[in-house]
Design an enzyme around this catalytic site. Structure first.
Site, mmCIF file in Angstrom:
data_model
loop_
_atom_site.group_PDB
_atom_site.id
_atom_site.type_symbol
_atom_site.label_atom_id
_atom_site.label_comp_id
_atom_site.label_asym_id
_atom_site.label_seq_id
_atom_site.Cartn_x
_atom_site.Cartn_y
_atom_site.Cartn_z
ATOM 1 C CE LYS A 13 -2.057 -1.101 3.465
ATOM 2 N NZ LYS A 13 -1.568 -2.252 3.785
ATOM 3 N NE ARG A 88 -5.261 -1.165 8.903
ATOM 4 C CZ ARG A 88 -3.934 -1.344 8.509
ATOM 5 N NH1 ARG A 88 -4.010 -2.464 8.966
ATOM 6 N NH2 ARG A 88 -3.283 -0.204 8.131
ATOM 7 N NE ARG A 127 7.310 -2.594 6.908
ATOM 8 C CZ ARG A 127 6.323 -2.111 6.453
ATOM 9 N NH1 ARG A 127 5.183 -2.024 5.294
ATOM 10 N NH2 ARG A 127 5.315 -2.852 7.780
ATOM 11 N NE ARG A 160 5.659 -0.798 10.441
ATOM 12 C CZ ARG A 160 4.267 -0.383 9.805
ATOM 13 N NH1 ARG A 160 4.308 0.735 8.530
ATOM 14 N NH2 ARG A 160 3.168 -1.707 9.787
HETATM 15 P P1 AP5 Z 1 0.199 0.151 8.460
HETATM 16 O O1 AP5 Z 1 1.370 1.130 8.933
HETATM 17 O O2 AP5 Z 1 -1.204 1.037 7.999
HETATM 18 O O3 AP5 Z 1 0.588 -0.948 8.187
HETATM 19 P P2 AP5 Z 1 0.005 -2.338 7.459
HETATM 20 O O4 AP5 Z 1 -1.376 -2.290 6.862
HETATM 21 O O5 AP5 Z 1 0.011 -3.147 7.972
HETATM 22 O O6 AP5 Z 1 0.687 -2.634 6.196
HETATM 23 P P3 AP5 Z 1 2.084 -1.778 6.132
HETATM 24 O O7 AP5 Z 1 2.444 -0.519 6.490
HETATM 25 O O8 AP5 Z 1 3.312 -2.900 6.609
HETATM 26 O O9 AP5 Z 1 1.943 -2.708 4.988
HETATM 27 P P4 AP5 Z 1 2.246 -1.815 2.874
HETATM 28 O O10 AP5 Z 1 1.292 -2.384 2.499
HETATM 29 O O11 AP5 Z 1 1.785 -0.671 3.224
HETATM 30 O O12 AP5 Z 1 3.749 -1.688 2.513
HETATM 31 P P5 AP5 Z 1 4.699 -1.750 1.580
HETATM 32 O O13 AP5 Z 1 4.515 -0.784 0.877
HETATM 33 O O14 AP5 Z 1 6.083 -0.581 2.812
HETATM 34 O O15 AP5 Z 1 -0.285 0.176 10.110
HETATM 35 C C1 AP5 Z 1 0.231 -0.542 11.329
HETATM 36 C C2 AP5 Z 1 -0.582 -0.842 12.629
HETATM 37 O O16 AP5 Z 1 -1.488 0.254 12.607
HETATM 38 C C3 AP5 Z 1 -2.011 -1.705 11.980
HETATM 39 O O17 AP5 Z 1 -1.228 -2.723 12.297
HETATM 40 C C4 AP5 Z 1 -2.845 -1.725 13.047
HETATM 41 O O18 AP5 Z 1 -2.356 -1.772 14.599
HETATM 42 C C5 AP5 Z 1 -2.862 0.392 13.339
HETATM 43 N N1 AP5 Z 1 -3.780 0.778 12.377
HETATM 44 C C6 AP5 Z 1 -3.084 1.465 10.713
HETATM 45 N N2 AP5 Z 1 -4.696 1.780 10.119
HETATM 46 C C7 AP5 Z 1 -5.794 1.373 11.058
HETATM 47 C C8 AP5 Z 1 -7.077 1.206 11.164
HETATM 48 N N3 AP5 Z 1 -8.109 1.736 10.460
HETATM 49 N N4 AP5 Z 1 -7.839 0.631 12.300
HETATM 50 C C9 AP5 Z 1 -6.788 0.141 13.134
HETATM 51 N N5 AP5 Z 1 -6.187 0.084 13.178
HETATM 52 C C10 AP5 Z 1 -5.048 0.859 12.230
HETATM 53 O O19 AP5 Z 1 5.321 -2.532 1.134
HETATM 54 C C11 AP5 Z 1 6.020 -3.660 1.875
HETATM 55 C C12 AP5 Z 1 7.578 -4.410 1.329
HETATM 56 O O20 AP5 Z 1 7.774 -4.992 0.338
HETATM 57 C C13 AP5 Z 1 9.249 -3.264 1.788
HETATM 58 O O21 AP5 Z 1 9.552 -3.400 2.185
HETATM 59 C C14 AP5 Z 1 8.054 -2.948 0.125
HETATM 60 O O22 AP5 Z 1 9.377 -1.831 -0.893
HETATM 61 C C15 AP5 Z 1 7.984 -4.493 -0.782
HETATM 62 N N6 AP5 Z 1 7.744 -4.504 -1.975
HETATM 63 C C16 AP5 Z 1 6.407 -3.883 -2.481
HETATM 64 N N7 AP5 Z 1 6.453 -3.420 -3.585
HETATM 65 C C17 AP5 Z 1 7.199 -4.809 -4.435
HETATM 66 C C18 AP5 Z 1 7.378 -5.150 -5.411
HETATM 67 N N8 AP5 Z 1 6.492 -5.256 -6.246
HETATM 68 N N9 AP5 Z 1 8.476 -6.003 -5.327
HETATM 69 C C19 AP5 Z 1 9.484 -6.004 -4.499
HETATM 70 N N10 AP5 Z 1 8.879 -5.443 -3.318
HETATM 71 C C20 AP5 Z 1 8.254 -5.507 -3.208
#
Ligand code: AP5
Length: 216
Positions: A13, A88, A127, A160
């Site tokens: 995302k 979510r 990551r 993280r």
């Molecule tokens: P939040 O920060 O939103 O975390 P998440 O949904 O768990 O998502 P991430 O940030 O971990 O991953 P992402 O999908 O952004 O992936 P990324 O682009 O970094 O939320 C954290 C916490 O806050 C939640 O667990 C909850 O507790 C709370 N929270 C947040 N919103 C909430 C809500 N609405 N309600 C209640 N609680 C809430 O990519 C991941 C990795 O993969 C990176 O290293 C990236 O470089 C790599 N990558 C991505 N795409 C590719 C590709 N095509 N090829 C190779 N590598 C890739």
């Protein structure tokens, strides 16, 4: 353009948000980033959020919905917004539908990001993020130019807390239970667009641009 990003933890995302924000000049509203900012500032909201985030659980709806409602009322949102990580849960989605209608705002599409679970676990284990600006890196596929230093702001690039293996599994479980049902919520509204992010960055960026072209 008003967009929601929907996807499992680590599905990409934040990675897709960078493109959308740059190319469509959207206001980026990432609930996870807002919580992490508050944790860093040690605010009351931050202290409450941390206790849930550390366990891989959702922060309670009442807190999160109010926070997003306040943000959506700011003037800059009129230029177009990107909701990253919200809604979510079904109750967040219903609350969002109500608030958008009250604010006379309309969604253009919900981008559902698809990645197989084994790949997610591998991506999150590798990551690293910037403590200052939140930029995201990966130990193999996207390293900063200088190890441990952010390319954008020179902040420290670290793992993280909630990317530790046990918490990742709990976050995935929370996703399946509470967030995945939102696909069925948005499907009949004809808002869903799927993006396969299981390939490399380039093929995903190309797929995203193809989707965006439909809204030009
Ligand atoms: P939040 O920060 O939103 O975390 P998440 O949904 O768990 O998502 P991430 O940030 O971990 O991953 P992402 O999908 O952004 O992936 P990324 O682009 O970094 O939320 C954290 C916490 O806050 C939640 O667990 C909850 O507790 C709370 N929270 C947040 N919103 C909430 C809500 N609405 N309600 C209640 N609680 C809430 O990519 C991941 C990795 O993969 C990176 O290293 C990236 O470089 C790599 N990558 C991505 N795409 C590719 C590709 N095509 N090829 C190779 N590598 C890739």
């Amino acid at each position: 353009m008003n967009v929601i990003l929907l996807g499992a933890p680590g599905s990409g995302k934040g990675t897709m948000a960078e493109i959308l924000v740059k190319e469509k000049h959207l206001v980026h509203i990432a609930t996870g980033d807002i919580f992490r900012f508050n944790i860093k500032q040690q605010t009351e909201l931050g202290k409450e959020a941390k206790s849930y985030i550390d366990q891989g659980l959702l922060v309670p709806d009442a807190v999160t919905i109010k926070m997003v409602k306040d943000r959506l009322q700011k003037d800059d949102v009129k230029q177009g917004f990107l909701l990253d990580g919200f809604p979510r849960s079904l109750s967040q989605a219903e609350a969002l539908t109500k608030m958008l209608s009250e604010l006379d705002l309309k969604l253009d599409f919900v981008l559902a990001i698809d990645v197989p679970e084994e790949q997610i676990v591998e991506r999150l284990a590798g990551r690293r993020v910037c403590l200052d600006c939140g930029a995201s890196y990966h130990i193999v596929s996207k390293q900063p130019k200088d190890a441990g230093v952010c390319d954008n702001c020179h902040g420290a690039v670290v793992q993280r807390e909630d990317d530790k293996a046990e918490t990742v599994l709990k976050r995935l479980h929370t996703y399946h239970e509470q967030t995945q049902p939102l696909l069925a919520y948005y499907e009949p509204l004809n808002l869903l667009r799927h993006l396969d992010n299981s390939g490399d960055y380039q093929s995903s960026y190309t797929a995203l641009r193809e989707i965006l072209a439909d809204f030009d």
